[in-house]
Write an enzyme that holds these catalytic residues in place. Sequence first.
Site, PDB file in Angstrom:
ATOM      1  CB  CYS A 167       3.995  33.516 -26.761  1.00 28.35           C
ATOM      2  SG  CYS A 167       5.656  34.242 -26.745  1.00 28.35           S
ATOM      3  CD  GLU A 173      -1.379  37.131 -23.306  1.00 24.14           C
ATOM      4  OE1 GLU A 173      -0.228  36.830 -22.946  1.00 24.14           O
ATOM      5  OE2 GLU A 173      -1.882  36.754 -24.388  1.00 24.14           O
ATOM      6  CG  HIS A 199       2.169  37.811 -25.311  1.00 23.47           C
ATOM      7  ND1 HIS A 199       2.073  36.728 -24.457  1.00 23.47           N
ATOM      8  CD2 HIS A 199       3.472  37.907 -25.654  1.00 23.47           C
ATOM      9  CE1 HIS A 199       3.274  36.189 -24.287  1.00 23.47           C
ATOM     10  NE2 HIS A 199       4.139  36.892 -25.002  1.00 23.47           N
TER      11      HIS A 199
END
Length: 230
Positions: A79, A214, A212
Amino acid sequence: MIAIFDYGAGNLRSVQNTLDAIGCEYSLVRDATGLQSASKILLPGVGHFGQMMRALDQLEVRDALKDRIAEGVPFLGICLGLQALFDASEEAPEVSGLGIFEGVVRRFPAHARVPHMGWDELQLRGQSKLLRGIDAIETSLPDAPKSELPAAPNSERSRDREGAVGVDAQPFVYFAHSYYAPEGEYASAVCTYEVPYTAALELGNVYGVQFHPEKSGATGLAIMRNFVEC
């Protein structure tokens, strides 16, 4: 060991959970000494470009990051960590980035609804170590009203009744940002939100993702595993 650089504002817990899920050892570091002992470096970033770059300068790690990258240590910016790789950003034009890539990070057009937040489609470009294999992953998007799901009228993707995106589709990942890096020859994937932009980049040992991983389910896990194996 992989070093996750903690400058005080990154989404570290989610990144840690992802690395735990793939059985990867890591350490949190906050100084140049920690970076010097790292075999790979992760720089997750959220928030404001200027705040992040000032934090890196206050921690006196700008040169250490650039030196480790120049030495060939694999680096992944997430990001805002991707945006930090460029010369500058319109978000804080008075502050310089790391300058690994030429160019200025731009704000989405004034008419665009920002932040660009939610699941959206990657358009893969050529071979990529970081993104290898993700086009074969069947993505199941979370339940949401259709208006909140990414719209891509020109896509050939297909959904089954459970909302899974078929394997003939491009992969979906999770975004949350108001600024973007323009397209460039280093882009390994692009996304279009009002304008096409770099969603992932790759050059030698340097990798970056605007989204992202994650928060991107099985696709994100695969991307993080690919980085660990680079």
